[in-house]
Design a protein around this motif. Structure first.
Motif, PDB file in Angstrom:
ATOM      1  N   ASN A  89       0.659  -1.251   0.116  1.00 56.05           N
ATOM      2  CA  ASN A  89       0.059  -0.082   0.096  1.00 56.05           C
ATOM      3  C   ASN A  89       0.758   1.295  -0.029  1.00 56.05           C
ATOM      4  O   ASN A  89       0.405   2.320   0.018  1.00 56.05           O
ATOM      5  CB  ASN A  89      -1.041  -0.010   1.191  1.00 56.05           C
ATOM      6  N   PHE A  90       1.944   1.097   0.076  1.00 61.20           N
ATOM      7  CA  PHE A  90       3.065   2.390   0.136  1.00 61.20           C
ATOM      8  C   PHE A  90       3.517   2.574  -1.295  1.00 61.20           C
ATOM      9  O   PHE A  90       4.487   1.572  -2.031  1.00 61.20           O
ATOM     10  CB  PHE A  90       4.263   2.237   1.019  1.00 61.20           C
ATOM     11  N   TYR A  91       3.238   3.540  -2.034  1.00 61.62           N
ATOM     12  CA  TYR A  91       3.529   3.994  -3.486  1.00 61.62           C
ATOM     13  C   TYR A  91       4.571   4.940  -3.552  1.00 61.62           C
ATOM     14  O   TYR A  91       4.197   6.127  -2.783  1.00 61.62           O
ATOM     15  CB  TYR A  91       2.181   4.404  -4.287  1.00 61.62           C
ATOM     16  N   GLU A 102      -3.544   1.521   4.525  1.00 60.52           N
ATOM     17  CA  GLU A 102      -4.030   2.617   3.994  1.00 60.52           C
ATOM     18  C   GLU A 102      -3.128   2.787   2.454  1.00 60.52           C
ATOM     19  O   GLU A 102      -1.966   2.883   3.077  1.00 60.52           O
ATOM     20  CB  GLU A 102      -4.400   3.705   5.096  1.00 60.52           C
ATOM     21  N   ILE A 103      -3.714   3.279   1.538  1.00 61.13           N
ATOM     22  CA  ILE A 103      -3.142   3.394   0.644  1.00 61.13           C
ATOM     23  C   ILE A 103      -2.314   4.901   1.107  1.00 61.13           C
ATOM     24  O   ILE A 103      -2.698   5.708   1.152  1.00 61.13           O
ATOM     25  CB  ILE A 103      -3.859   3.629  -0.646  1.00 61.13           C
ATOM     26  N   THR A 104      -0.938   4.788   0.673  1.00 56.96           N
ATOM     27  CA  THR A 104      -0.160   5.975   0.998  1.00 56.96           C
ATOM     28  C   THR A 104       0.989   6.383  -0.019  1.00 56.96           C
ATOM     29  O   THR A 104       1.421   5.453  -0.547  1.00 56.96           O
ATOM     30  CB  THR A 104       0.685   5.601   2.302  1.00 56.96           C
ATOM     31  N   PHE A 105       0.958   7.725  -0.371  1.00 59.09           N
ATOM     32  CA  PHE A 105       1.931   8.167  -1.401  1.00 59.09           C
ATOM     33  C   PHE A 105       3.072   8.915  -0.697  1.00 59.09           C
ATOM     34  O   PHE A 105       2.859   9.738   0.073  1.00 59.09           O
ATOM     35  CB  PHE A 105       1.453   8.853  -2.353  1.00 59.09           C
ATOM     36  N   PHE A 106       4.283   8.239  -1.076  1.00 58.63           N
ATOM     37  CA  PHE A 106       5.438   9.040  -0.523  1.00 58.63           C
ATOM     38  C   PHE A 106       6.210   9.783  -1.775  1.00 58.63           C
ATOM     39  O   PHE A 106       6.210   9.523  -2.963  1.00 58.63           O
ATOM     40  CB  PHE A 106       6.581   7.860  -0.133  1.00 58.63           C
ATOM     41  N   ASP A 107       6.336  11.078  -1.343  1.00 58.27           N
ATOM     42  CA  ASP A 107       7.177  11.943  -1.972  1.00 58.27           C
ATOM     43  C   ASP A 107       8.591  11.579  -2.150  1.00 58.27           C
ATOM     44  O   ASP A 107       9.342  12.092  -1.014  1.00 58.27           O
ATOM     45  CB  ASP A 107       7.144  13.564  -1.720  1.00 58.27           C
ATOM     46  N   ARG A 108       9.153  10.812  -2.967  1.00 52.27           N
ATOM     47  CA  ARG A 108      10.338  10.213  -3.074  1.00 52.27           C
ATOM     48  C   ARG A 108      10.486   9.038  -1.796  1.00 52.27           C
ATOM     49  O   ARG A 108       9.584   8.960  -0.806  1.00 52.27           O
ATOM     50  CB  ARG A 108      11.426  11.016  -2.675  1.00 52.27           C
ATOM     51  N   TRP A 133      13.483  -3.836   2.777  1.00 54.29           N
ATOM     52  CA  TRP A 133      12.230  -2.902   3.038  1.00 54.29           C
ATOM     53  C   TRP A 133      11.838  -2.511   1.626  1.00 54.29           C
ATOM     54  O   TRP A 133      12.415  -1.841   0.821  1.00 54.29           O
ATOM     55  CB  TRP A 133      12.686  -1.721   3.865  1.00 54.29           C
ATOM     56  N   ARG A 134      10.469  -2.997   1.488  1.00 52.52           N
ATOM     57  CA  ARG A 134      10.066  -2.607   0.031  1.00 52.52           C
ATOM     58  C   ARG A 134       8.663  -1.871   0.073  1.00 52.52           C
ATOM     59  O   ARG A 134       7.826  -2.065   0.888  1.00 52.52           O
ATOM     60  CB  ARG A 134       9.707  -4.065  -0.456  1.00 52.52           C
ATOM     61  N   TYR A 135       8.663  -0.940  -0.929  1.00 51.98           N
ATOM     62  CA  TYR A 135       7.425  -0.262  -1.338  1.00 51.98           C
ATOM     63  C   TYR A 135       6.687  -1.010  -2.181  1.00 51.98           C
ATOM     64  O   TYR A 135       7.041  -2.145  -2.576  1.00 51.98           O
ATOM     65  CB  TYR A 135       7.610   1.252  -1.711  1.00 51.98           C
ATOM     66  N   ASN A 136       5.346  -0.712  -2.634  1.00 51.96           N
ATOM     67  CA  ASN A 136       4.695  -1.293  -3.941  1.00 51.96           C
ATOM     68  C   ASN A 136       5.667  -1.637  -4.939  1.00 51.96           C
ATOM     69  O   ASN A 136       6.540  -0.756  -5.321  1.00 51.96           O
ATOM     70  CB  ASN A 136       3.465  -0.590  -4.151  1.00 51.96           C
ATOM     71  N   LYS A 137       5.560  -2.616  -5.631  1.00 52.48           N
ATOM     72  CA  LYS A 137       6.596  -3.030  -6.691  1.00 52.48           C
ATOM     73  C   LYS A 137       6.354  -2.032  -8.016  1.00 52.48           C
ATOM     74  O   LYS A 137       7.236  -1.795  -8.603  1.00 52.48           O
ATOM     75  CB  LYS A 137       6.247  -4.202  -7.337  1.00 52.48           C
ATOM     76  N   HIS A 138       5.220  -1.259  -7.958  1.00 50.39           N
ATOM     77  CA  HIS A 138       4.966  -0.163  -8.997  1.00 50.39           C
ATOM     78  C   HIS A 138       5.376   1.241  -8.650  1.00 50.39           C
ATOM     79  O   HIS A 138       4.997   1.664  -7.512  1.00 50.39           O
ATOM     80  CB  HIS A 138       3.833  -0.141  -9.391  1.00 50.39           C
ATOM     81  N   VAL A 139       6.405   1.919  -9.134  1.00 48.17           N
ATOM     82  CA  VAL A 139       6.866   3.116  -8.647  1.00 48.17           C
ATOM     83  C   VAL A 139       6.494   4.297  -9.688  1.00 48.17           C
ATOM     84  O   VAL A 139       6.608   3.867 -11.055  1.00 48.17           O
ATOM     85  CB  VAL A 139       8.248   3.051  -8.424  1.00 48.17           C
ATOM     86  N   PHE A 140       5.998   5.221  -9.381  1.00 46.76           N
ATOM     87  CA  PHE A 140       5.369   6.078 -10.316  1.00 46.76           C
ATOM     88  C   PHE A 140       6.460   7.415 -10.591  1.00 46.76           C
ATOM     89  O   PHE A 140       7.024   7.904  -9.563  1.00 46.76           O
ATOM     90  CB  PHE A 140       4.036   6.975 -10.018  1.00 46.76           C
ATOM     91  N   VAL A 141       7.034   7.388 -11.619  1.00 43.63           N
ATOM     92  CA  VAL A 141       7.958   8.148 -12.019  1.00 43.63           C
ATOM     93  C   VAL A 141       7.648   9.441 -13.043  1.00 43.63           C
ATOM     94  O   VAL A 141       7.255   9.178 -14.167  1.00 43.63           O
ATOM     95  CB  VAL A 141       9.188   7.648 -12.461  1.00 43.63           C
ATOM     96  N   LEU A 142       8.052  10.620 -12.671  1.00 40.75           N
ATOM     97  CA  LEU A 142       7.335  11.832 -13.401  1.00 40.75           C
ATOM     98  C   LEU A 142       8.585  12.184 -14.365  1.00 40.75           C
ATOM     99  O   LEU A 142       9.749  12.162 -13.831  1.00 40.75           O
ATOM    100  CB  LEU A 142       6.878  12.985 -12.515  1.00 40.75           C
ATOM    101  N   PRO A 143       8.333  12.169 -15.462  1.00 39.04           N
ATOM    102  CA  PRO A 143       9.654  12.586 -16.550  1.00 39.04           C
ATOM    103  C   PRO A 143       9.998  13.874 -16.477  1.00 39.04           C
ATOM    104  O   PRO A 143       8.961  14.928 -16.040  1.00 39.04           O
ATOM    105  CB  PRO A 143       8.894  12.310 -17.762  1.00 39.04           C
ATOM    106  N   PRO A 144      10.858  14.309 -16.888  1.00 38.88           N
ATOM    107  CA  PRO A 144      11.442  15.921 -16.990  1.00 38.88           C
ATOM    108  C   PRO A 144      10.392  16.470 -17.930  1.00 38.88           C
ATOM    109  O   PRO A 144       9.910  16.092 -18.960  1.00 38.88           O
ATOM    110  CB  PRO A 144      12.901  15.918 -17.653  1.00 38.88           C
ATOM    111  N   TRP A 145      10.169  17.845 -17.438  1.00 37.86           N
ATOM    112  CA  TRP A 145       9.193  18.529 -18.228  1.00 37.86           C
ATOM    113  C   TRP A 145       9.456  19.887 -18.297  1.00 37.86           C
ATOM    114  O   TRP A 145       9.276  20.849 -17.256  1.00 37.86           O
ATOM    115  CB  TRP A 145       7.864  18.358 -17.538  1.00 37.86           C
TER     116      TRP A 145
END
Length: 186
Positions: A9-11, A86-92, A119-131
């Motif tokens: 649940n940690f993204y 709980e679904i939780t989003f980490f800023d890095r 220690w593992r977060y969810n296997k899917h990591v959201f990466v924002l590309p350069p913009w």
């Protein structure tokens, strides 16, 4: 010995500097998701206010160590607060510090490796590309555009090397980015 921990649940939402992570996380928080703020920005502000040395332009290795330690503590504290349910989003995540170490040609010590592997977060990591259209510097973000692009590339490489699936988040409005992430995880 560090006991293995995993929380699906940690993204992590990551990427280079100035790509809209904080804005996106604010939108997710406005939608009632739990959000863990970025450690690096808080650390830099704190060090600037106290004339500290743990800054990327003063003592990179001290900055790396403090940032990693605080990122690990943040993971652990968040787990205690939300009980992992709980679904939780980490800023890095703490792997961002490993990426930083590689960017500055600094050692990734054994303890950092052990945490990264155990220690593992969810296997899917959201990466924002350069913009480039939204990129800007400020008092805590001093990297130029070239460094922002390199950070993105190294971030993808770092997370992939530790077995994470990189999900590149499209360059869309903040609402559409939030919809994309929520749609993906559901």
């Amino acid at each position: 010995m560090i006991e293995p921990k995993s929380n699906s649940n940690f993204y992590v939402i990551t990427g280079g500097p100035g790509v809209g992570k904080t804005t996106l996380l604010t939108e997710l928080q406005n939608r009632n998701y739990s959000v863990v703020p970025e450690i690096a920005r808080k650390l830099i502000k704190e060090q600037q206010e106290n004339n500290g040395k743990a800054l990327p332009w003063k003592d990179q290795n001290l900055y790396k160590k403090v940032m990693f330690d605080r990122s690990v503590s943040s993971f652990e504290q968040t787990e205690e607060i939300v009980n992992g349910n709980e679904i939780t989003f980490f800023d890095r995540g703490f792997l961002d510090t490993i990426c930083y170490a590689r960017l500055i040609n600094s050692d990734v010590d054994e303890q950092m490796e052990i945490y990264a592997k155990n220690w593992r977060y969810n296997k899917h990591v959201f990466v924002l590309p350069p913009w480039k259209d939204i990129y800007k510097t400020d008092n805590e973000r001093k990297q130029d555009w070239k460094e922002a692009v390199l950070t993105f590339e190294k971030m993808c490489e770092t997370y992939a090397n530790y077995g994470y699936n990189i999900i590149e988040t499209p360059k869309l409005s903040v609402n559409e980015r939030a919809d994309f992430i929520i749609g993906f995880i559901k």
